[in-house]
Motif scaffolding. Structure first.
Motif, PDB file in Angstrom:
ATOM      1  N   LEU A 162       0.774  -1.134   0.081  1.00  0.00           N
ATOM      2  CA  LEU A 162      -0.119  -0.019  -0.108  1.00  0.00           C
ATOM      3  C   LEU A 162       0.989   1.315   0.062  1.00  0.00           C
ATOM      4  O   LEU A 162       1.118   2.010   1.078  1.00  0.00           O
ATOM      5  CB  LEU A 162      -1.110  -0.007   1.120  1.00  0.00           C
ATOM      6  CG  LEU A 162      -2.001   1.094   1.161  1.00  0.00           C
ATOM      7  CD1 LEU A 162      -2.855   1.300   0.211  1.00  0.00           C
ATOM      8  CD2 LEU A 162      -2.836   1.063   2.565  1.00  0.00           C
ATOM      9  N   LEU A 169      -7.953   0.395  -3.757  1.00  0.00           N
ATOM     10  CA  LEU A 169      -7.851  -1.131  -3.210  1.00  0.00           C
ATOM     11  C   LEU A 169      -9.075  -1.895  -3.306  1.00  0.00           C
ATOM     12  O   LEU A 169     -10.265  -1.230  -3.005  1.00  0.00           O
ATOM     13  CB  LEU A 169      -7.507  -0.712  -1.672  1.00  0.00           C
ATOM     14  CG  LEU A 169      -7.663  -2.022  -0.849  1.00  0.00           C
ATOM     15  CD1 LEU A 169      -6.804  -3.117  -1.257  1.00  0.00           C
ATOM     16  CD2 LEU A 169      -7.683  -1.919   0.658  1.00  0.00           C
ATOM     17  N   CYS A 188     -10.013  -0.076   4.625  1.00  0.00           N
ATOM     18  CA  CYS A 188     -10.570   1.311   3.980  1.00  0.00           C
ATOM     19  C   CYS A 188      -9.784   2.185   4.679  1.00  0.00           C
ATOM     20  O   CYS A 188      -9.530   3.044   3.998  1.00  0.00           O
ATOM     21  CB  CYS A 188     -11.802   1.147   4.159  1.00  0.00           C
ATOM     22  SG  CYS A 188     -12.690  -0.068   3.073  1.00  0.00           S
ATOM     23  N   ALA A 191      -6.140   2.406   3.442  1.00  0.00           N
ATOM     24  CA  ALA A 191      -6.293   2.851   2.185  1.00  0.00           C
ATOM     25  C   ALA A 191      -6.302   4.402   2.159  1.00  0.00           C
ATOM     26  O   ALA A 191      -5.868   5.086   1.264  1.00  0.00           O
ATOM     27  CB  ALA A 191      -7.150   2.190   1.300  1.00  0.00           C
ATOM     28  N   ARG A 194      -3.565   7.006   2.707  1.00  0.00           N
ATOM     29  CA  ARG A 194      -2.540   6.585   1.826  1.00  0.00           C
ATOM     30  C   ARG A 194      -3.154   7.436   0.273  1.00  0.00           C
ATOM     31  O   ARG A 194      -2.623   7.359  -0.688  1.00  0.00           O
ATOM     32  CB  ARG A 194      -2.098   5.360   1.457  1.00  0.00           C
ATOM     33  CG  ARG A 194      -1.439   4.561   2.420  1.00  0.00           C
ATOM     34  CD  ARG A 194      -0.303   5.551   3.079  1.00  0.00           C
ATOM     35  NE  ARG A 194       0.980   5.575   2.347  1.00  0.00           N
ATOM     36  CZ  ARG A 194       2.185   4.769   2.557  1.00  0.00           C
ATOM     37  NH1 ARG A 194       2.097   3.852   3.400  1.00  0.00           N
ATOM     38  NH2 ARG A 194       2.914   4.968   1.639  1.00  0.00           N
ATOM     39  N   ALA A 196      -5.915   6.349  -1.142  1.00  0.00           N
ATOM     40  CA  ALA A 196      -6.272   5.558  -2.209  1.00  0.00           C
ATOM     41  C   ALA A 196      -8.079   5.339  -1.773  1.00  0.00           C
ATOM     42  O   ALA A 196      -8.486   5.514  -0.829  1.00  0.00           O
ATOM     43  CB  ALA A 196      -5.779   4.230  -2.143  1.00  0.00           C
ATOM     44  N   CYS A 198     -11.300   2.886  -1.836  1.00  0.00           N
ATOM     45  CA  CYS A 198     -11.403   1.528  -1.490  1.00  0.00           C
ATOM     46  C   CYS A 198     -13.010   0.828  -2.086  1.00  0.00           C
ATOM     47  O   CYS A 198     -13.814   1.518  -1.668  1.00  0.00           O
ATOM     48  CB  CYS A 198     -11.538   1.355  -0.172  1.00  0.00           C
ATOM     49  SG  CYS A 198     -11.589  -0.183   0.467  1.00  0.00           S
TER      50      CYS A 198
END
Length: 413
Positions: A162, A169, A188, A191, A194, A196, A198
């Motif tokens: 990750l 993700l 989640c 993620a 960072r 991202a 999910c």
């Protein structure tokens, strides 16, 4: 929490009146699809008998009534997963939901060259192949999080992979092979920290436990109606409202636009607000009505009661399989899994075992369960035999299952 009485529940399911090879049907293939109660069957029948019209188009009374029924179904199903109605897109199944999410991100430029997409080795092909293709089209890189020997997600590997390059993700809530429950709330959160998005595949969780998107906080949650007592051909995709506003619909068409203008050389469109901009064309209105009836049925019994009942079934099934000495895949502690149990019997292939069980009236799934990367990792490339349970299954059915397996073991020896 009330104790679920499966014998009372079974009265609502006409299919259990049928025999298979002259024996009472024992249906242990619920991870593939569930059976339907009369309440769902009658809801679909009633729509076609008395409300059938296209929705969101005409202003005649029948069309308005059909539209009202469709949007009322959306409210019921959205509330079931803790969402607002405008956060729920009706689709035909989990597969379409995930493709819709993946291609929306691609169409909106939210996945592009140099980005990474993170999936896991335990994903169903429906939460793997769309990301493989979108990664290729976008010029992004797909990375796979590994699993441990007993089929759990390798959280150390997840955290290693990750990186700040990850934009998506995609992870299953519950494995359809081992029944392993992943800590999706925490995944989640990590993620999101960072940067991202999910997506959670809820195909095997939404039917069997209380799933609340306001607690898990995914950006997307996909699920199918046919696995939760609803009709085939209807499913849902939760999209977080703030994200839905940014997304371009990847499959445009009629019923999804507020304006279309065409000049001499080009045309432009303005979309309706979510969820309607993602529902181009005529939707499965009867399916949505039927899914709403299924949700009301599940709520009436109580998801906590259903989960507790399946835990009792799973605990007994694992005990039987361990006592008989067959190979079981996934963790043996019932608190780490739901009512999906995969196993193999001696040198018999999964299909041979499934056919022998079928001769005893017991329906199970055999093969790789659309999860080839996982079954290969578990060391069984031909797949497994999978028994999966639901609210209408009984402990006594597991006694019949045990006796059938004892006969099979004699053949296998």
């Amino acid at each position: 929490m009330l104790l679920l009485d499966p014998y009372e529940v079974r009265r609502d399911f006409p299919i259990f009146a049928r025999k298979v090879h002259g024996k009472q049907l024992i249906y242990f293939d619920n991870a593939a699809t569930s059976q339907r109660p009369v309440q769902v069957i009658e809801a679909v029948d009633s729509f076609y008998r008395s409300l059938n019209a296209n929705i969101g188009r005409s202003v005649h009374e029948l069309a308005l009534a059909a539209t009202e029924a469709y949007e009322a179904a959306r409210k019921v199903v959205a509330a079931f997963i803790g969402a607002k109605p405008d956060e729920l897109v009706f689709t035909k199944n989990t597969t379409e939901s995930i493709n819709l999410a993946a291609y929306s991100l691609l169409a909106s430029g939210l996945v592009r060259s140099g980005n990474e997409i993170l999936v896991t080795r335990m994903e169903h092909h429906s939460n793997l192949l769309p990301w493989v293709r979108v990664a290729r089209l976008a010029g992004a890189k797909l990375k796979v999080v590994e699993v441990t020997d007993d089929g759990r997600l390798d959280l150390d590997d997840f955290r290693r992979k990750l990186t700040d390059k990850v934009r998506v993700l995609a992870v299953t809530h519950v494995s359809n092979v081992t029944g392993v429950v992943n800590p999706v709330k925490e995944l989640c959160e990590e993620a999101r920290s960072r940067g991202a998005l999910c997506l959670v595949d809820g195909a095997q969780s939404v039917p069997h436990m209380r799933v609340d998107v306001s607690r898990i906080k995914p950006d997307f949650l996909a699920f199918s109606g046919h696995k939760m007592l609803g009709p085939m051909g209807i499913g849902g995709l939760y999209i977080k409202r703030e994200l839905a506003e940014k997304l371009e619909p990847p499959f445009p068409g009629g019923g999804a636009i507020s304006l279309v203008e065409c000049g001499v050389e080009e045309c432009r469109a303005e979309w309706l607000q979510a969820p309607h901009k993602f529902e181009a064309g005529t939707p499965n209105v009867a399916g949505a009505v039927g899914l709403s009836a299924a949700v009301e049925y599940l709520e009436r019994i109580g998801m906590e009661s259903i989960e507790a009942h399946e835990r009792r079934l799973t605990e007994k099934a694992l005990g039987i399989l361990q006592e008989l000495g067959v190979t079981v895949y996934g963790p043996l502690d019932v608190k780490d899994r739901v009512g999906v149990v995969s196993f193999n019997v001696g040198k018999l292939t999964p299909h041979e075992v499934a056919q022998l069980l079928d001769s005893e009236g017991i329906a199970v799934r055999s093969g790789h369960h659309c999860a080839l990367p996982l079954v290969k990792r578990l060391g069984t490339p031909l797949g497994t035999v999978r028994a999966s349970f639901y609210l209408y299954n009984t402990l006594e059915e597991l006694d019949v299952f045990e006796e059938a397996l004892r006969k099979i073991l004699v053949i296998a020896s």
